[in-house]
Design an enzyme around this catalytic site. Structure first.
Site, PDB file in Angstrom:
ATOM      1  N   ASN A  40      31.618  21.230  60.197  1.00 26.05           N
ATOM      2  CA  ASN A  40      32.346  20.277  61.026  1.00 26.05           C
ATOM      3  C   ASN A  40      31.391  19.175  61.466  1.00 26.05           C
ATOM      4  O   ASN A  40      30.249  19.465  61.848  1.00 26.05           O
ATOM      5  CB  ASN A  40      32.929  21.001  62.233  1.00 26.05           C
ATOM      6  N   HIS A  87      25.159  22.656  61.407  1.00 25.72           N
ATOM      7  CA  HIS A  87      25.301  24.059  61.008  1.00 25.72           C
ATOM      8  C   HIS A  87      26.346  24.195  59.927  1.00 25.72           C
ATOM      9  O   HIS A  87      27.357  23.503  59.929  1.00 25.72           O
ATOM     10  CB  HIS A  87      25.647  24.948  62.209  1.00 25.72           C
ATOM     11  N   HIS A 101      28.972  26.910  58.569  1.00 23.25           N
ATOM     12  CA  HIS A 101      29.662  28.186  58.736  1.00 23.25           C
ATOM     13  C   HIS A 101      29.780  28.821  57.350  1.00 23.25           C
ATOM     14  O   HIS A 101      30.249  28.173  56.412  1.00 23.25           O
ATOM     15  CB  HIS A 101      31.099  27.978  59.247  1.00 23.25           C
TER      16      HIS A 101
HETATM   17  P1  5GP Z   1      31.484  24.052  65.486  1.00 22.25           P
HETATM   18  O1  5GP Z   1      32.818  24.064  66.182  1.00 22.25           O
HETATM   19  O2  5GP Z   1      30.489  23.163  66.167  1.00 22.25           O
HETATM   20  O3  5GP Z   1      31.585  23.802  64.015  1.00 22.25           O
HETATM   21  O4  5GP Z   1      30.969  25.547  65.553  1.00 22.25           O
HETATM   22  C1  5GP Z   1      30.171  26.048  66.567  1.00 22.25           C
HETATM   23  C2  5GP Z   1      30.154  27.540  66.386  1.00 22.25           C
HETATM   24  O5  5GP Z   1      29.082  28.067  67.157  1.00 22.25           O
HETATM   25  C3  5GP Z   1      31.422  28.253  66.843  1.00 22.25           C
HETATM   26  O6  5GP Z   1      31.984  28.981  65.753  1.00 22.25           O
HETATM   27  C4  5GP Z   1      30.944  29.171  67.968  1.00 22.25           C
HETATM   28  O7  5GP Z   1      31.590  30.422  67.968  1.00 22.25           O
HETATM   29  C5  5GP Z   1      29.458  29.296  67.677  1.00 22.25           C
HETATM   30  N1  5GP Z   1      28.644  29.502  68.868  1.00 22.25           N
HETATM   31  C6  5GP Z   1      28.667  28.758  69.999  1.00 22.25           C
HETATM   32  N2  5GP Z   1      27.768  29.219  70.886  1.00 22.25           N
HETATM   33  C7  5GP Z   1      27.152  30.265  70.293  1.00 22.25           C
HETATM   34  C8  5GP Z   1      26.116  31.145  70.723  1.00 22.25           C
HETATM   35  O8  5GP Z   1      25.564  31.059  71.826  1.00 22.25           O
HETATM   36  N3  5GP Z   1      25.730  32.114  69.837  1.00 22.25           N
HETATM   37  C9  5GP Z   1      26.307  32.242  68.596  1.00 22.25           C
HETATM   38  N4  5GP Z   1      25.856  33.227  67.809  1.00 22.25           N
HETATM   39  N5  5GP Z   1      27.293  31.417  68.167  1.00 22.25           N
HETATM   40  C10 5GP Z   1      27.707  30.447  69.011  1.00 22.25           C
END
Ligand code: 5GP
Ligand code: ZN
Length: 119
Positions: free
Chosen positions: A93, A106, A108
Site C-alpha cells: 500500500n 513494507h 505484505h
Molecule cells: P499498511 O496498512 O500500512 O499497508 O499496513 C500496516 C500493517 O502493519 C498492518 O497490517 C498492521 O496490522 C501492521 N502493524 C501495525 N503495527 C504493528 C506492530 O506494532 N507490530 C506488527 N507486527 N505489525 C503491525
C-alpha cells in the site's frame, strides 16, 4: 542506517517494540503482522527508513530486488504451499489513497488455505 524516531517499524527494527521475526539480515527485516488477514501474513521492510514505494530512488533497485526475491523463499518457510496449487499474495500500500497506514515501506506477504479474513 537512517531511522525515524516516530516510526513504529523503525522501533521494531531497533527492538524497542517486540515482533515475531521471520527473517533478518543486514538490510531487511521480516516479521509477522500483528493483525493477520491470512493464515500466513508477514511484513518485509528495509532496515533503512524509506517512507513508501513513491520514495524509491534508482539506487534502491538492488535492495527491492533482494526483498522480492527473498519473499517466495520466506513464504514457503512460513507454510505457504508451492506454486501453482499454493502461492501467496504480495501487497504494498502506498499513500493515503493506496491505503498505507504505516509510513515505512513494507511488503505484505500473505498466503495459506482460503478463506482469508481479508484480501
Ligand atoms: P499498511 O496498512 O500500512 O499497508 O499496513 C500496516 C500493517 O502493519 C498492518 O497490517 C498492521 O496490522 C501492521 N502493524 C501495525 N503495527 C504493528 C506492530 O506494532 N507490530 C506488527 N507486527 N505489525 C503491525
Ligand atoms: Zn521507519
Amino acid at each position: 542506517m537512517s531511522a525515524d524516531p516516530n516510526c513504529i517499524f523503525c522501533k521494531i527494527i531497533q527492538g524497542a517494540i517486540p515482533s515475531r521475526k521471520v527473517h533478518e539480515d543486514d538490510e531487511i527485516l521480516a516479521f509477522h503482522d500483528i493483525a493477520p488477514w491470512a493464515p500466513v501474513h508477514f511484513l518485509m521492510i528495509p532496515k533503512r527508513h524509506i517512507v513508501s514505494m513513491a520514495h524509491l530512488q534508482a539506487e534502491d533497485a538492488t535492495l527491492i530486488g533482494r526483498m522480492l526475491t527473498l519473499a517466495p523463499q520466506l513464504a514457503l518457510q512460513q507454510g505457504c504451499r508451492p506454486y501453482p496449487e499454493g502461492g501467496f499474495r504480495i501487497v504494498t500500500n502506498t499513500g493515503a489513497e493506496g491505503g498505507q497506514e504505516v509510513q515505512h515501506l513494507h511488503f505484505h506477504v500473505m498466503g495459506g488455505p482460503r478463506p482469508w479474513l481479508r484480501g
